[in-house]
Design a protein around this motif. Structure first.
Motif, mmCIF file in Angstrom:
data_model
loop_
_atom_site.group_PDB
_atom_site.id
_atom_site.type_symbol
_atom_site.label_atom_id
_atom_site.label_comp_id
_atom_site.label_asym_id
_atom_site.label_seq_id
_atom_site.Cartn_x
_atom_site.Cartn_y
_atom_site.Cartn_z
ATOM 1 N N TYR A 139 0.825 -1.213 0.000
ATOM 2 C CA TYR A 139 0.000 0.000 0.000
ATOM 3 C C TYR A 139 0.859 1.263 0.000
ATOM 4 N N ALA A 140 2.043 1.193 0.611
ATOM 5 C CA ALA A 140 2.932 2.351 0.634
ATOM 6 C C ALA A 140 3.348 2.772 -0.772
ATOM 7 N N VAL A 141 3.412 1.814 -1.683
ATOM 8 C CA VAL A 141 3.830 2.084 -3.061
ATOM 9 C C VAL A 141 2.635 2.318 -3.984
ATOM 10 N N HIS A 142 1.507 1.691 -3.657
ATOM 11 C CA HIS A 142 0.364 1.684 -4.586
ATOM 12 C C HIS A 142 -0.894 2.337 -4.007
ATOM 13 N N SER A 143 -0.759 3.194 -3.014
ATOM 14 C CA SER A 143 -1.939 3.743 -2.337
ATOM 15 C C SER A 143 -2.737 4.714 -3.199
ATOM 16 N N ILE A 182 -13.623 23.387 8.035
ATOM 17 C CA ILE A 182 -13.771 22.051 7.449
ATOM 18 C C ILE A 182 -12.527 21.220 7.755
ATOM 19 N N THR A 183 -12.765 20.028 8.301
ATOM 20 C CA THR A 183 -11.686 19.170 8.769
ATOM 21 C C THR A 183 -11.953 17.729 8.340
ATOM 22 N N VAL A 184 -10.970 16.862 8.593
ATOM 23 C CA VAL A 184 -11.079 15.437 8.263
ATOM 24 C C VAL A 184 -10.656 14.611 9.466
ATOM 25 N N ASN A 185 -11.401 13.548 9.754
ATOM 26 C CA ASN A 185 -11.021 12.578 10.777
ATOM 27 C C ASN A 185 -11.079 11.195 10.157
ATOM 28 N N SER A 186 -9.924 10.558 10.001
ATOM 29 C CA SER A 186 -9.816 9.267 9.323
ATOM 30 C C SER A 186 -9.222 8.223 10.252
ATOM 31 N N ASN A 187 -9.546 6.951 9.981
ATOM 32 C CA ASN A 187 -8.890 5.852 10.686
ATOM 33 C C ASN A 187 -7.597 5.424 9.997
ATOM 34 N N LYS A 188 -7.243 6.065 8.888
ATOM 35 C CA LYS A 188 -5.926 5.827 8.303
ATOM 36 C C LYS A 188 -4.853 6.367 9.250
ATOM 37 N N ASN A 189 -3.636 5.854 9.119
ATOM 38 C CA ASN A 189 -2.530 6.421 9.884
ATOM 39 C C ASN A 189 -2.457 7.918 9.625
ATOM 40 N N ASP A 190 -2.134 8.666 10.657
ATOM 41 C CA ASP A 190 -2.160 10.122 10.578
ATOM 42 C C ASP A 190 -1.340 10.653 9.400
ATOM 43 N N LYS A 191 -0.133 10.137 9.243
ATOM 44 C CA LYS A 191 0.746 10.596 8.165
ATOM 45 C C LYS A 191 0.118 10.348 6.793
ATOM 46 N N ASP A 192 -0.486 9.166 6.626
ATOM 47 C CA ASP A 192 -1.101 8.829 5.344
ATOM 48 C C ASP A 192 -2.328 9.694 5.073
ATOM 49 N N ALA A 193 -3.136 9.926 6.088
ATOM 50 C CA ALA A 193 -4.340 10.746 5.914
ATOM 51 C C ALA A 193 -3.969 12.168 5.514
ATOM 52 N N VAL A 194 -2.971 12.734 6.186
ATOM 53 C CA VAL A 194 -2.527 14.093 5.863
ATOM 54 C C VAL A 194 -1.979 14.152 4.438
ATOM 55 N N ALA A 195 -1.189 13.148 4.058
ATOM 56 C CA ALA A 195 -0.590 13.127 2.719
ATOM 57 C C ALA A 195 -1.649 13.007 1.634
ATOM 58 N N LEU A 196 -2.647 12.152 1.851
ATOM 59 C CA LEU A 196 -3.706 11.980 0.853
ATOM 60 C C LEU A 196 -4.544 13.245 0.703
ATOM 61 N N ALA A 197 -4.858 13.880 1.810
ATOM 62 C CA ALA A 197 -5.637 15.119 1.742
ATOM 63 C C ALA A 197 -4.881 16.194 0.981
ATOM 64 N N PHE A 203 -6.553 17.352 -2.254
ATOM 65 C CA PHE A 203 -7.267 18.581 -1.893
ATOM 66 C C PHE A 203 -6.277 19.608 -1.332
ATOM 67 N N PRO A 204 -5.267 19.982 -2.089
ATOM 68 C CA PRO A 204 -4.212 20.852 -1.546
ATOM 69 C C PRO A 204 -4.751 22.161 -0.977
ATOM 70 N N GLY A 205 -4.463 22.391 0.297
ATOM 71 C CA GLY A 205 -4.843 23.633 0.951
ATOM 72 C C GLY A 205 -6.316 23.793 1.251
ATOM 73 N N LEU A 206 -7.117 22.766 1.019
ATOM 74 C CA LEU A 206 -8.565 22.919 1.180
ATOM 75 C C LEU A 206 -9.013 22.811 2.634
ATOM 76 N N PHE A 207 -8.576 21.770 3.325
ATOM 77 C CA PHE A 207 -9.064 21.532 4.681
ATOM 78 C C PHE A 207 -8.237 22.302 5.710
ATOM 79 N N HIS A 208 -8.927 22.804 6.714
ATOM 80 C CA HIS A 208 -8.232 23.504 7.786
ATOM 81 C C HIS A 208 -7.342 22.561 8.596
ATOM 82 N N PHE A 209 -7.780 21.304 8.749
ATOM 83 C CA PHE A 209 -7.034 20.358 9.582
ATOM 84 C C PHE A 209 -7.420 18.939 9.194
ATOM 85 N N VAL A 210 -6.425 18.045 9.191
ATOM 86 C CA VAL A 210 -6.645 16.624 8.897
ATOM 87 C C VAL A 210 -6.055 15.799 10.034
ATOM 88 N N LEU A 211 -6.872 14.904 10.590
ATOM 89 C CA LEU A 211 -6.437 14.051 11.694
ATOM 90 C C LEU A 211 -6.651 12.593 11.326
#
Length: 224
Positions: A85-89, A113-128, A132-140
């Motif tokens: 998944y690290a290579v093909h996410s 507007i924020t995001v709360n995901s069960n993905k690992n924090d680093k992965d959730a932030v990277a995907l957002a 959605f560059p710069g869209l969400f105020h905060f991703v957790l």
């Protein structure tokens, strides 16, 4: 943004990620089957994995393995799943049509507007940031010190971060896990028909407010 100056009834919006803002199912399916296949276990179908996701990656792999699997089986498959998944996410992951526009409309109207995901924090932030560059105020995403959804830890953390009372929070998600998260957090819930479960299933769980398409979200939020 100072929420005390925000006169909106629900100034804080918390989005789920998988099945709500991003369609990640194809990549999760491929990664799951890569881990299973490498370790000699039967692969899972699209429909099976669709009902397994939502409670975090470890629970996905536990669900995908045969019921009598050992902890050693889990550790091996989970490692291979994560490596793949690290290579093909983001091979086939994509935003749902219209979700970025809906989120931007809410942001432009003054909502946090924020995001709360069960993905690992680093992965959730990277995907957002990728989609959605710069869209969400905060991703957790998932952090070791917090219980994953449907526990209220994530929503509580975000509400506290922005100084918003629970009565001013809406959680938007597509699954029973998300609905339970909203109940456990004591916040308003909007279900998403376009995600992994669908409107009928969400209604069966008890959801009362459901958006059939992303473009309906700003109007529904404003009407609550």
């Amino acid at each position: 943004m100072n929420p005390t100056e925000n006169k909106l009834k629900y100034p804080l919006i918390v989005f789920d990620m998988d099945g709500t803002i991003l369609n990640t199912l194809d990549d999760l399916l491929e990664a799951t089957n890569a881990g299973l296949r490498k370790n000699g276990f039967p692969e899972r179908t699209f429909e099976e994995v669709k009902w397994m996701v939502g409670r975090g990656m470890p629970k996905l792999i536990h669900s995908a393995l045969p019921e009598n699997h050992s902890e050693e089986d889990f550790e091996k498959v989970y490692k291979d799943f994560l490596d793949y998944y690290a290579v093909h996410s983001v091979d086939r992951t994509c935003p749902y049509e219209g979700i970025a526009e809906a989120a931007k409309a809410l942001k432009d109207a003054g909502y946090i507007i924020t995001v709360n995901s069960n993905k690992n924090d680093k992965d959730a932030v990277a995907l957002a940031e990728e989609y959605f560059p710069g869209l969400f105020h905060f991703v957790l995403g998932a952090r070791p010190e917090m219980e994953k959804k449907p526990a209220p830890d994530g929503v509580n953390f975000i509400a506290k971060k922005y100084g918003v009372e629970k009565s001013g929070v809406i959680f938007i998600g597509d699954s029973d896990v998300d609905y339970q998260t909203a109940l456990n957090s004591e916040v308003q819930f909007i279900g998403c028909h376009w995600g992994f479960r669908g409107a009928d299933f969400l209604r069966e769980q008890g959801a009362k407010v459901i958006a059939m398409t992303p473009d309906q979200l700003p109007g529904i939020v404003a009407s609550l």
